[in-house]
Motif scaffolding. Sequence first.
Motif, PDB file in Angstrom:
ATOM      1  N   THR A  50       0.852  -1.184   0.000  1.00 35.12           N
ATOM      2  CA  THR A  50       0.000   0.000   0.000  1.00 35.12           C
ATOM      3  C   THR A  50       0.893   1.241   0.000  1.00 35.12           C
ATOM      4  N   PRO A  51       1.080   1.891  -1.160  1.00 29.34           N
ATOM      5  CA  PRO A  51       1.904   3.107  -1.200  1.00 29.34           C
ATOM      6  C   PRO A  51       1.080   4.344  -0.846  1.00 29.34           C
ATOM      7  N   THR A  52       1.756   5.350  -0.334  1.00 27.61           N
ATOM      8  CA  THR A  52       1.095   6.621  -0.026  1.00 27.61           C
ATOM      9  C   THR A  52       1.287   7.620  -1.166  1.00 27.61           C
ATOM     10  N   PHE A  53       1.702   7.132  -2.328  1.00 27.68           N
ATOM     11  CA  PHE A  53       1.970   7.989  -3.479  1.00 27.68           C
ATOM     12  C   PHE A  53       1.745   7.180  -4.751  1.00 27.68           C
ATOM     13  N   SER A  54       1.586   7.900  -5.856  1.00 32.46           N
ATOM     14  CA  SER A  54       1.506   7.245  -7.160  1.00 32.46           C
ATOM     15  C   SER A  54       2.925   7.097  -7.689  1.00 32.46           C
ATOM     16  N   VAL A  55       3.246   5.930  -8.160  1.00 29.56           N
ATOM     17  CA  VAL A  55       4.610   5.635  -8.597  1.00 29.56           C
ATOM     18  C   VAL A  55       4.842   6.202  -9.993  1.00 29.56           C
ATOM     19  N   PHE A 109      13.040  -6.661  -0.489  1.00 27.56           N
ATOM     20  CA  PHE A 109      13.581  -5.351  -0.852  1.00 27.56           C
ATOM     21  C   PHE A 109      12.555  -4.618  -1.699  1.00 27.56           C
ATOM     22  N   ILE A 110      12.312  -3.362  -1.366  1.00 23.35           N
ATOM     23  CA  ILE A 110      11.359  -2.530  -2.098  1.00 23.35           C
ATOM     24  C   ILE A 110      12.063  -1.238  -2.490  1.00 23.35           C
ATOM     25  N   LYS A 111      11.836  -0.824  -3.744  1.00 26.90           N
ATOM     26  CA  LYS A 111      12.328   0.477  -4.201  1.00 26.90           C
ATOM     27  C   LYS A 111      11.283   1.071  -5.127  1.00 26.90           C
ATOM     28  N   ALA A 112      10.843   2.288  -4.821  1.00 25.54           N
ATOM     29  CA  ALA A 112       9.844   2.953  -5.639  1.00 25.54           C
ATOM     30  C   ALA A 112      10.179   4.434  -5.743  1.00 25.54           C
ATOM     31  N   SER A 113       9.755   5.022  -6.841  1.00 23.70           N
ATOM     32  CA  SER A 113      10.029   6.426  -7.110  1.00 23.70           C
ATOM     33  C   SER A 113       8.745   7.243  -6.992  1.00 23.70           C
ATOM     34  N   PRO A 114       8.668   8.141  -6.003  1.00 20.36           N
ATOM     35  CA  PRO A 114       7.487   9.006  -5.902  1.00 20.36           C
ATOM     36  C   PRO A 114       7.558  10.127  -6.938  1.00 20.36           C
ATOM     37  N   PRO A 115       6.448  10.816  -7.187  1.00 25.88           N
ATOM     38  CA  PRO A 115       6.444  11.906  -8.158  1.00 25.88           C
ATOM     39  C   PRO A 115       7.388  13.038  -7.740  1.00 25.88           C
ATOM     40  N   LEU A 121       7.019  16.185   0.320  1.00 22.61           N
ATOM     41  CA  LEU A 121       6.193  15.329   1.167  1.00 22.61           C
ATOM     42  C   LEU A 121       6.947  14.097   1.646  1.00 22.61           C
ATOM     43  N   THR A 122       6.437  13.518   2.714  1.00 27.28           N
ATOM     44  CA  THR A 122       6.962  12.253   3.221  1.00 27.28           C
ATOM     45  C   THR A 122       6.145  11.126   2.604  1.00 27.28           C
ATOM     46  N   HIS A 123       6.836  10.132   2.067  1.00 25.46           N
ATOM     47  CA  HIS A 123       6.169   9.035   1.388  1.00 25.46           C
ATOM     48  C   HIS A 123       6.510   7.715   2.071  1.00 25.46           C
ATOM     49  N   GLY A 124       5.611   6.743   1.922  1.00 23.57           N
ATOM     50  CA  GLY A 124       5.851   5.435   2.516  1.00 23.57           C
ATOM     51  C   GLY A 124       5.154   4.331   1.747  1.00 23.57           C
ATOM     52  N   ILE A 125       5.620   3.114   1.987  1.00 21.82           N
ATOM     53  CA  ILE A 125       4.999   1.918   1.423  1.00 21.82           C
ATOM     54  C   ILE A 125       4.833   0.923   2.554  1.00 21.82           C
TER      55      ILE A 125
END
Length: 167
Positions: A50-55, A109-115, A121-125
Amino acid sequence: MRFLLCLVIWIVFVGGLYAYTEQRDSGGAPERVAGLAEKKVQERLSIELTPTFSVEEDPFALQTEQQTGPFELRLNGMAVDIADLPISRGQTLFIRDLDAALGEHNEVFIKASPPVSEGSLTHGIRLRLLAQDRVLADQTIWSSGGGLVSGTIPFGVRKSPETDNDH
């Protein structure tokens, strides 16, 4: 006389250092010890993300022939294919029936790029890792200041009460 004294001191220091390193290096060859074989257990896992941002694609990422995409998920170093799954803000992404060989110590391991536009902003997954009716991991990875959200979540395989015969 001074020249002879300097030569003797030089020979004593350099000769002593040479003798020390020769004795140290030839002291004993390291024994080759076979590593313990870790028992692996085949498990059928489900992953909830569940990400708090669109990837989005990382505009600063190095462009190579092998495109990794904006989101990377690895289980014990093996890539989990999620290329065709939609990843958007607040929507839980379900990956079901993932077969994996798990040992005593495992990691995701998780790696994601927020906009880029949300750089302040602070982002999380949030990651939940489930095996049948057990929760193996439930943790959130955070990143502040618009950087990549990346991290490793370690977990272990716990025995279920039915299979635990140690009384």
